[in-house]
Write an enzyme that holds these catalytic residues in place. Structure first.
Site, PDB file in Angstrom:
ATOM      1  N   LYS A  22      51.367  -5.553  10.902  1.00  0.00           N
ATOM      2  CA  LYS A  22      50.123  -4.782  10.913  1.00  0.00           C
ATOM      3  C   LYS A  22      49.069  -5.454  11.780  1.00  0.00           C
ATOM      4  O   LYS A  22      48.444  -4.822  12.635  1.00  0.00           O
ATOM      5  CB  LYS A  22      49.605  -4.631   9.482  1.00  0.00           C
ATOM      6  CG  LYS A  22      48.128  -4.234   9.363  1.00  0.00           C
ATOM      7  CD  LYS A  22      47.657  -4.348   7.936  1.00  0.00           C
ATOM      8  CE  LYS A  22      46.157  -4.105   7.803  1.00  0.00           C
ATOM      9  NZ  LYS A  22      45.356  -5.273   8.235  1.00  0.00           N
ATOM     10  N   ASN A  23      48.846  -6.756  11.561  1.00  0.00           N
ATOM     11  CA  ASN A  23      47.757  -7.437  12.249  1.00  0.00           C
ATOM     12  C   ASN A  23      48.002  -7.549  13.750  1.00  0.00           C
ATOM     13  O   ASN A  23      47.049  -7.613  14.528  1.00  0.00           O
ATOM     14  CB  ASN A  23      47.538  -8.823  11.637  1.00  0.00           C
ATOM     15  CG  ASN A  23      46.958  -8.744  10.237  1.00  0.00           C
ATOM     16  OD1 ASN A  23      46.223  -7.826   9.909  1.00  0.00           O
ATOM     17  ND2 ASN A  23      47.293  -9.715   9.391  1.00  0.00           N
ATOM     18  N   ARG A  93      38.660  -2.779   9.473  1.00  0.00           N
ATOM     19  CA  ARG A  93      38.112  -3.989  10.061  1.00  0.00           C
ATOM     20  C   ARG A  93      38.526  -4.188  11.520  1.00  0.00           C
ATOM     21  O   ARG A  93      37.714  -4.587  12.359  1.00  0.00           O
ATOM     22  CB  ARG A  93      38.575  -5.194   9.216  1.00  0.00           C
ATOM     23  CG  ARG A  93      38.036  -6.529   9.682  1.00  0.00           C
ATOM     24  CD  ARG A  93      36.564  -6.651   9.423  1.00  0.00           C
ATOM     25  NE  ARG A  93      36.040  -7.948   9.856  1.00  0.00           N
ATOM     26  CZ  ARG A  93      34.757  -8.241   9.909  1.00  0.00           C
ATOM     27  NH1 ARG A  93      33.868  -7.335   9.576  1.00  0.00           N
ATOM     28  NH2 ARG A  93      34.348  -9.431  10.299  1.00  0.00           N
ATOM     29  N   CYS A 117      38.662  -3.798   3.870  1.00  0.00           N
ATOM     30  CA  CYS A 117      38.620  -4.314   2.506  1.00  0.00           C
ATOM     31  C   CYS A 117      37.340  -5.105   2.259  1.00  0.00           C
ATOM     32  O   CYS A 117      36.853  -5.824   3.135  1.00  0.00           O
ATOM     33  CB  CYS A 117      39.829  -5.219   2.246  1.00  0.00           C
ATOM     34  SG  CYS A 117      41.414  -4.370   2.342  1.00  0.00           S
ATOM     35  N   ARG A 122      31.812 -10.930   6.192  1.00  0.00           N
ATOM     36  CA  ARG A 122      32.771 -11.022   7.290  1.00  0.00           C
ATOM     37  C   ARG A 122      32.025 -10.878   8.618  1.00  0.00           C
ATOM     38  O   ARG A 122      32.137  -9.871   9.316  1.00  0.00           O
ATOM     39  CB  ARG A 122      33.857  -9.939   7.149  1.00  0.00           C
ATOM     40  CG  ARG A 122      34.527  -9.956   5.796  1.00  0.00           C
ATOM     41  CD  ARG A 122      35.517  -8.831   5.600  1.00  0.00           C
ATOM     42  NE  ARG A 122      36.798  -9.125   6.196  1.00  0.00           N
ATOM     43  CZ  ARG A 122      37.871  -8.339   6.081  1.00  0.00           C
ATOM     44  NH1 ARG A 122      37.789  -7.224   5.388  1.00  0.00           N
ATOM     45  NH2 ARG A 122      39.011  -8.664   6.647  1.00  0.00           N
ATOM     46  N   PRO A 123      31.213 -11.857   8.966  1.00  0.00           N
ATOM     47  CA  PRO A 123      30.384 -11.751  10.166  1.00  0.00           C
ATOM     48  C   PRO A 123      31.211 -11.756  11.442  1.00  0.00           C
ATOM     49  O   PRO A 123      32.332 -12.255  11.468  1.00  0.00           O
ATOM     50  CB  PRO A 123      29.498 -12.995  10.084  1.00  0.00           C
ATOM     51  CG  PRO A 123      30.304 -13.977   9.293  1.00  0.00           C
ATOM     52  CD  PRO A 123      31.058 -13.156   8.281  1.00  0.00           C
ATOM     53  N   ILE A 124      30.632 -11.189  12.511  1.00  0.00           N
ATOM     54  CA  ILE A 124      31.308 -11.197  13.807  1.00  0.00           C
ATOM     55  C   ILE A 124      30.473 -11.976  14.826  1.00  0.00           C
ATOM     56  O   ILE A 124      30.546 -11.714  16.020  1.00  0.00           O
ATOM     57  CB  ILE A 124      31.600  -9.763  14.302  1.00  0.00           C
ATOM     58  CG1 ILE A 124      30.312  -8.983  14.518  1.00  0.00           C
ATOM     59  CG2 ILE A 124      32.526  -9.034  13.345  1.00  0.00           C
ATOM     60  CD1 ILE A 124      30.535  -7.680  15.283  1.00  0.00           C
ATOM     61  N   ASP A 125      29.725 -12.961  14.341  1.00  0.00           N
ATOM     62  CA  ASP A 125      28.867 -13.733  15.240  1.00  0.00           C
ATOM     63  C   ASP A 125      29.667 -14.495  16.291  1.00  0.00           C
ATOM     64  O   ASP A 125      29.207 -14.675  17.428  1.00  0.00           O
ATOM     65  CB  ASP A 125      27.987 -14.695  14.438  1.00  0.00           C
ATOM     66  CG  ASP A 125      28.803 -15.643  13.571  1.00  0.00           C
ATOM     67  OD1 ASP A 125      29.636 -15.157  12.792  1.00  0.00           O
ATOM     68  OD2 ASP A 125      28.606 -16.868  13.662  1.00  0.00           O
ATOM     69  N   GLN A 126      30.881 -14.956  15.945  1.00  0.00           N
ATOM     70  CA  GLN A 126      31.687 -15.684  16.924  1.00  0.00           C
ATOM     71  C   GLN A 126      32.223 -14.756  18.011  1.00  0.00           C
ATOM     72  O   GLN A 126      32.383 -15.174  19.163  1.00  0.00           O
ATOM     73  CB  GLN A 126      32.829 -16.417  16.224  1.00  0.00           C
ATOM     74  CG  GLN A 126      32.375 -17.491  15.258  1.00  0.00           C
ATOM     75  CD  GLN A 126      31.486 -18.524  15.907  1.00  0.00           C
ATOM     76  OE1 GLN A 126      31.895 -19.230  16.820  1.00  0.00           O
ATOM     77  NE2 GLN A 126      30.241 -18.614  15.447  1.00  0.00           N
ATOM     78  N   ASP A 306      46.125 -13.835   2.931  1.00  0.00           N
ATOM     79  CA  ASP A 306      46.724 -12.518   2.711  1.00  0.00           C
ATOM     80  C   ASP A 306      47.911 -12.539   1.756  1.00  0.00           C
ATOM     81  O   ASP A 306      48.447 -11.482   1.403  1.00  0.00           O
ATOM     82  CB  ASP A 306      47.160 -11.909   4.048  1.00  0.00           C
ATOM     83  CG  ASP A 306      45.997 -11.266   4.793  1.00  0.00           C
ATOM     84  OD1 ASP A 306      44.906 -11.172   4.217  1.00  0.00           O
ATOM     85  OD2 ASP A 306      46.191 -10.860   5.956  1.00  0.00           O
ATOM     86  N   ILE A 328      38.932 -18.955   2.602  1.00  0.00           N
ATOM     87  CA  ILE A 328      38.681 -18.006   3.691  1.00  0.00           C
ATOM     88  C   ILE A 328      37.636 -16.955   3.306  1.00  0.00           C
ATOM     89  O   ILE A 328      36.591 -16.847   3.930  1.00  0.00           O
ATOM     90  CB  ILE A 328      39.986 -17.304   4.126  1.00  0.00           C
ATOM     91  CG1 ILE A 328      41.106 -18.337   4.358  1.00  0.00           C
ATOM     92  CG2 ILE A 328      39.744 -16.457   5.361  1.00  0.00           C
ATOM     93  CD1 ILE A 328      40.864 -19.300   5.482  1.00  0.00           C
ATOM     94  N   ARG A 398      47.137   1.332   3.996  1.00  0.00           N
ATOM     95  CA  ARG A 398      46.575   0.806   5.234  1.00  0.00           C
ATOM     96  C   ARG A 398      47.481  -0.258   5.854  1.00  0.00           C
ATOM     97  O   ARG A 398      47.418  -0.473   7.064  1.00  0.00           O
ATOM     98  CB  ARG A 398      45.184   0.192   4.978  1.00  0.00           C
ATOM     99  CG  ARG A 398      44.075   1.191   4.725  1.00  0.00           C
ATOM    100  CD  ARG A 398      42.725   0.491   4.589  1.00  0.00           C
ATOM    101  NE  ARG A 398      42.563  -0.471   5.681  1.00  0.00           N
ATOM    102  CZ  ARG A 398      42.347  -1.768   5.503  1.00  0.00           C
ATOM    103  NH1 ARG A 398      42.278  -2.279   4.294  1.00  0.00           N
ATOM    104  NH2 ARG A 398      42.207  -2.574   6.548  1.00  0.00           N
TER     105      ARG A 398
END
Length: 419
Positions: A22-23, A93, A117, A122-126, A306, A328, A398
């Site tokens: 999936k990932n 996501r 989920c 779950r920041p996306i600053d990076q 996971d 995590i 999903r």
């Protein structure tokens, strides 16, 4: 509303074939936007997130054809928009990979704030840090993220924290950038290597995926005209390995990469099961109650977050007291409240949970709080006394292809029922 009805006290035995990851698929599909051509992707998991992604690409101008239930051909020669539909990108996501792909292809991208989920912050600053280092301007307003750049130029980027999403997203944005990009302190998960291999097959020049540093030499064009097969799903394979342990079962897991599962193999052996590997098959069998262990989730090659909820089911019926430390996500222990309804004795607080093993779980109605929690509750229902009803199947669909059918072939008494 659909639910899974499970009659428990089942020992799982037989063979199961693992689907594509999936990932990996959810990064490879948007990566096709970087190609000025046609490509074919095989071993694609037929899951709801993949279908939504395909719908999004169609709205952007791609032509997608499903050749089989697990193979699709993607033609991205005539992309007409860099504005992804907010109502669809906000559902999961991995939609944030559209930012890196569209920015690299068009120099412009707009995506809704990613959903998925609820596992805590779950920041996306990076991701943004990487895009800006390449020369992009990024703005977040009114539920959308917009990134623009007149020209992306290679740069040296250090990620402040190990992030799978940021590693892949910056890699996508760098493939067509001018010059060389070096990304340091990257994640090393197998699906990152798979995305890099896919892009290289299509004409990219990416080196070092799977190590701490990835180097991307920008190319002028990706031409495609090739077929690529998605790597097997290590999390699905790990789920069935743990199911064999928890049910005192005997399962041969086909189409998997043993090297990707060394983390879970070590813990399963420690808990008293047997594991043997031959080629792309892993055989797991167990004839006793699991032993206690302590687990800490870590980025690859550590024990993955996971698989935390699935191993938690086995710990709930183990001999003795075990502890899981989650490093995590902030809200990964929501599933423990559902297991406690079934008779488990788990105390979860913050990023730690103490599992006092009980001899048996008992069936009752439970609700999947996220994708992996849903798989865990299915395993719990299979080993519990009585009948378990699992709700919120949208989470499970999903990420797992035909999960109830795969468990049914192993002997589980499980049916999907519409209410």
């Amino acid at each position: 509303m659909d639910k899974l009805v499970i009659e428990g006290s089942t020992r799982l035995c037989g063979e199961v074939e693992i689907s594509g990851a999936k990932n990996a698929a959810l990064a490879i599909i948007p990566a096709t936007l970087l190609i000025n051509g046609v490509c074919t992707i095989d071993n694609v998991p037929n899951i709801s997130d993949v279908k939504i992604y395909c719908d999004i690409l169609k709205e952007l101008g791609a032509v997608i054809k499903w050749n089989t239930p697990n193979e699709l051909t993607v033609d991205t020669r005539n992309i007409t928009s860099s504005r992804a539909p907010v109502e669809k990108t906000s559902k999961f996501r991995a939609s944030y990979y559209l930012l890196g792909a569209l920015l690299g292809r068009c120099g412009d991208a707009q995506v809704g704030i990613p959903g998925g989920c609820n596992l805590g912050a779950r920041p996306i600053d990076q991701h943004i840090k990487g895009f800006e280092a390449l020369g992009a301007n990024v703005e977040t307003t009114k539920g959308t993220i917009t990134a623009t750049a007149s020209r992306l130029k290679g740069s040296s980027i250090y990620l402040d924290m190990v992030s799978v999403g940021a590693t892949i997203n910056v890699m996508l944005a760098s493939v067509l950038a001018e010059g060389t990009t070096t990304i340091d302190n990257v994640a090393k998960e197998p699906h990152i290597v798979d995305v890099a291999n896919f892009l290289n097959t299509m004409g990219a020049d990416i080196r070092g995926a799977g190590t701490d540093v990835i180097k991307i030499n920008g190319v002028k064009e990706l031409k495609g005209n090739a077929t690529y097969s998605v790597v097997p799903d290590q999390i699905e394979a790990g789920t069935f390995m743990i199911a064999a342990l928890a049910s005192k079962g005997d399962i041969n897991i086909k189409n998997c990469v043993a090297e990707h599962l060394e983390f879970v193999t070590a813990k399963i052996l420690e808990m008293g099961a047997n594991v043997s590997c031959e080629g792309d098959n892993i055989h797991v069998w167990c004839n006793k109650r699991p032993s206690k262990v302590n687990i800490k989730t870590l980025p690859h090659p550590g024990f993955p977050t996971d698989l935390q909820s699935q191993i938690g089911v086995a710990l709930s019926i183990s001999e003795g007291t075990s502890i899981i430390n989650e490093s995590i996500w902030d809200s990964r222990f929501q599933y423990t409240a559902e297991l406690n309804k079934m008779g488990a004795k788990i105390i979860a607080q913050g990023k730690s949970a103490v599992f006092e093993g009980v001899e048996k779980l008992y069936g009752c109605p439970v609700y999947a709080t996220d994708l992996r929690a849903g798989a865990a509750l299915i395993i719990a229902g299979i080993i519990a006394n009585g009948t378990t009803e699992v709700y919120n199947l949208n989470h499970i669909d999903r990420g797992y292809e035909n999960i109830e059918e795969k468990f049914r072939k192993l002997g589980a008494k499980i049916q999907r029922v519409s209410e």
